[in-house]
Motif scaffolding. Structure first.
Motif, PDB file in Angstrom:
ATOM      1  N   SER A  74       0.815  -1.209   0.000  1.00  0.00           N
ATOM      2  CA  SER A  74       0.000   0.000   0.000  1.00  0.00           C
ATOM      3  C   SER A  74       0.852   1.264   0.000  1.00  0.00           C
ATOM      4  O   SER A  74       1.701   1.448   0.880  1.00  0.00           O
ATOM      5  CB  SER A  74      -0.923   0.006   1.226  1.00  0.00           C
ATOM      6  N   ILE A  75       0.624   2.132  -0.968  1.00  0.00           N
ATOM      7  CA  ILE A  75       1.254   3.455  -0.957  1.00  0.00           C
ATOM      8  C   ILE A  75       0.621   4.314   0.134  1.00  0.00           C
ATOM      9  O   ILE A  75       1.298   5.056   0.846  1.00  0.00           O
ATOM     10  CB  ILE A  75       1.106   4.133  -2.337  1.00  0.00           C
ATOM     11  N   CYS A  76      -0.695   4.181   0.290  1.00  0.00           N
ATOM     12  CA  CYS A  76      -1.411   5.023   1.249  1.00  0.00           C
ATOM     13  C   CYS A  76      -1.030   4.738   2.695  1.00  0.00           C
ATOM     14  O   CYS A  76      -1.183   5.602   3.561  1.00  0.00           O
ATOM     15  CB  CYS A  76      -2.916   4.859   1.072  1.00  0.00           C
ATOM     16  N   SER A  77      -0.536   3.525   2.975  1.00  0.00           N
ATOM     17  CA  SER A  77      -0.100   3.240   4.344  1.00  0.00           C
ATOM     18  C   SER A  77       1.114   4.081   4.720  1.00  0.00           C
ATOM     19  O   SER A  77       1.354   4.346   5.906  1.00  0.00           O
ATOM     20  CB  SER A  77       0.208   1.749   4.505  1.00  0.00           C
ATOM     21  N   HIS A  78       1.893   4.512   3.730  1.00  0.00           N
ATOM     22  CA  HIS A  78       2.976   5.463   3.975  1.00  0.00           C
ATOM     23  C   HIS A  78       2.415   6.874   4.122  1.00  0.00           C
ATOM     24  O   HIS A  78       2.876   7.653   4.968  1.00  0.00           O
ATOM     25  CB  HIS A  78       3.984   5.445   2.816  1.00  0.00           C
ATOM     26  N   VAL A  79       1.408   7.187   3.304  1.00  0.00           N
ATOM     27  CA  VAL A  79       0.878   8.551   3.266  1.00  0.00           C
ATOM     28  C   VAL A  79       0.221   8.934   4.590  1.00  0.00           C
ATOM     29  O   VAL A  79       0.308  10.083   5.019  1.00  0.00           O
ATOM     30  CB  VAL A  79      -0.114   8.687   2.093  1.00  0.00           C
ATOM     31  N   ILE A  80      -0.434   7.975   5.284  1.00  0.00           N
ATOM     32  CA  ILE A  80      -1.081   8.321   6.551  1.00  0.00           C
ATOM     33  C   ILE A  80      -0.066   8.622   7.650  1.00  0.00           C
ATOM     34  O   ILE A  80      -0.440   9.101   8.731  1.00  0.00           O
ATOM     35  CB  ILE A  80      -2.068   7.228   7.018  1.00  0.00           C
ATOM     36  N   LEU A  81       1.226   8.371   7.377  1.00  0.00           N
ATOM     37  CA  LEU A  81       2.282   8.732   8.329  1.00  0.00           C
ATOM     38  C   LEU A  81       2.872  10.102   8.017  1.00  0.00           C
ATOM     39  O   LEU A  81       3.709  10.598   8.776  1.00  0.00           O
ATOM     40  CB  LEU A  81       3.399   7.681   8.289  1.00  0.00           C
ATOM     41  N   TYR A 112       1.383   9.529  -7.898  1.00  0.00           N
ATOM     42  CA  TYR A 112       0.434   9.411  -6.772  1.00  0.00           C
ATOM     43  C   TYR A 112       0.206  10.791  -6.164  1.00  0.00           C
ATOM     44  O   TYR A 112       1.147  11.564  -5.965  1.00  0.00           O
ATOM     45  CB  TYR A 112       0.977   8.473  -5.693  1.00  0.00           C
ATOM     46  N   ALA A 113      -1.064  11.089  -5.860  1.00  0.00           N
ATOM     47  CA  ALA A 113      -1.401  12.272  -5.061  1.00  0.00           C
ATOM     48  C   ALA A 113      -2.584  11.894  -4.181  1.00  0.00           C
ATOM     49  O   ALA A 113      -3.572  11.337  -4.666  1.00  0.00           O
ATOM     50  CB  ALA A 113      -1.748  13.465  -5.937  1.00  0.00           C
ATOM     51  N   GLY A 114      -2.452  12.144  -2.892  1.00  0.00           N
ATOM     52  CA  GLY A 114      -3.517  11.751  -1.978  1.00  0.00           C
ATOM     53  C   GLY A 114      -3.656  12.705  -0.813  1.00  0.00           C
ATOM     54  O   GLY A 114      -2.693  13.365  -0.405  1.00  0.00           O
ATOM     55  N   VAL A 115      -4.887  12.766  -0.295  1.00  0.00           N
ATOM     56  CA  VAL A 115      -5.193  13.578   0.877  1.00  0.00           C
ATOM     57  C   VAL A 115      -5.705  12.647   1.969  1.00  0.00           C
ATOM     58  O   VAL A 115      -6.560  11.782   1.716  1.00  0.00           O
ATOM     59  CB  VAL A 115      -6.268  14.640   0.568  1.00  0.00           C
ATOM     60  N   GLN A 116      -5.185  12.798   3.154  1.00  0.00           N
ATOM     61  CA  GLN A 116      -5.628  11.953   4.258  1.00  0.00           C
ATOM     62  C   GLN A 116      -7.104  12.193   4.580  1.00  0.00           C
ATOM     63  O   GLN A 116      -7.605  13.321   4.499  1.00  0.00           O
ATOM     64  CB  GLN A 116      -4.800  12.233   5.515  1.00  0.00           C
ATOM     65  N   LEU A 117      -7.781  11.122   4.946  1.00  0.00           N
ATOM     66  CA  LEU A 117      -9.130  11.198   5.512  1.00  0.00           C
ATOM     67  C   LEU A 117      -8.955  11.204   7.022  1.00  0.00           C
ATOM     68  O   LEU A 117      -8.605  10.182   7.619  1.00  0.00           O
ATOM     69  CB  LEU A 117      -9.969  10.003   5.061  1.00  0.00           C
TER      70      LEU A 117
END
Length: 359
Positions: A74-81, A112-117
């Motif tokens: 998961s890329i997002c598992s890094h992003v939430i940090l 990739y571009a993401g915003v945390q929920l």
């Protein structure tokens, strides 16, 4: 590289699971958000991604064709940090993603571009993200759009959580009211044993029937998730069962009800009309040894509901003018029908008592 657990991972997972959103079906409200994010950001893939303990689960997605993947990739598992918004122009240039098979594969994920929920307690439960198979970047307007859409995702989740909590409180209130009414019913019955005046006894019986009907209503409300709505068939089956307990052995009560949803106050009025008709029939229509039958029907006819009650008792044979037996119950039935803004007809025929209510 596998992401490290969030510093408050246990609390974060409790927060995520409190929303009761994992493994729910796809919904248009969320599908529209990812479709709009994909279009605004000119990205072929967009995902509402919730990070569970061993998987990332997608509430909505376009361009991915999956509902979950392992958290290890998961890329997002890094992003939430990280910070609230993360953009990775080229995943292969980022040490966290350089060995990720989702990125290194042919036609792998390169942008990739993401915003945390982020929940109200400040903990991230996932991301709204967009991805592409080639490097890229978002302009300021696209970034702002993604941030706004991520807040809309959380507002949807918070609204659902509030409705769930409201339903829990309502069920608890219904449970307490039902128990209180059952206690009140017992007290009224105890007082009624000392009465001998016929009019007082009739009034006490009417009060008891109303208490029992409302208690049955709150029992039914405990088991429904619909806001202020009652399954009419289930509720009226309860009312009939209560009345059968006190009916003489020589009288059969049969209830047939369509599957209809009613407002709670309408169901209460309807239950009272039915209970009063049955009580009147038991009291006036049959002799002690005569076998009798009482039929209750509720059906939907277009936009109108039809309640039809009848018994096969003596009817107008002892009342040639064909009028219903005048008593307190008839007045109360008329009052209940008026609450439904309905048309009530109640009288005697040679074949027995009849009641029709249209509302």
């Amino acid at each position: 590289m596998i992401a490290a657990p969030h510093p408050k991972e246990a609390e974060r997972l409790r927060t995520l699971r409190s929303y009761d959103i994992l493994d729910t079906p796809r919904e248009e409200d969320f599908d529209e958000i990812v479709a709009l994010a994909s279009e605004l950001c000119a990205a072929p893939i967009s995902v509402i991604n919730l990070i569970d303990d061993t998987r990332q689960w997608f509430k909505a997605e376009v361009g991915l064709g999956a509902r979950e993947t392992p958290v290890a990739t998961s890329i997002c598992s890094h992003v939430i940090l990280d910070d609230g918004f993360v953009e990775i122009p080229d995943t292969l240039s980022d040490p966290r993603m350089a060995d990720n098979p989702l990125c290194t594969a042919a036609e792998g994920l390169r942008f990739y571009a993401g915003v945390q929920l982020v929940a109200p307690n400040g903990l991230p439960i996932g991301t709204l993200c967009v991805l592409d198979n080639k490097p890229g970047h978002l302009d300021p307007l696209q970034r702002k759009a993604l941030e706004v859409l991520s807040r809309q995702v959380m507002k949807q989740l918070e609204l659902r959580l509030a409705l769930k909590n409201q339903a829990i409180l309502a069920r608890e209130a219904d449970h307490r009211v039902k128990n209180s009414l059952q206690t009140l019913s017992s007290v009224v019955r105890l007082y009624g044993r000392n009465l001998s005046d016929p009019q007082a006894l009739e009034a006490f019986d009417a009060v008891l029937r109303r208490i029992d009907a409302v208690a049955a209503l709150h029992s039914e409300l405990q088991g429904t998730d619909q806001n202020g709505q009652v399954d009419a068939k289930a509720y009226l089956d309860r009312v009939i069962a209560l009345l059968e307990q006190s009916a003489p052995d020589n009288i059969v009560i049969d209830g047939q009800f369509d599957n209809i949803s009613l407002r709670a106050n309408a169901a209460a009025a309807l239950g009272f009309v039915i209970s009063e008709f049955i009580a009147n029939s038991i009291k006036h229509a049959f002799t002690d040894s005569e076998t009798g039958r009482i039929d209750i029907r509720l059906a939907q006819k277009g936009a109108e509901l039809h309640l039809d009650c009848q018994d096969n008792g003596k009817g107008s044979r002892d009342s040639p003018d064909g009028q219903a037996v005048p008593n307190l119950g008839s007045n109360l039935m008329a009052a209940a029908a008026s609450q439904l803004d309905g048309t009530l007809e109640n009288g005697l025929t040679a074949a027995g008592s009849r009641l029709s209510l249209r509302f």
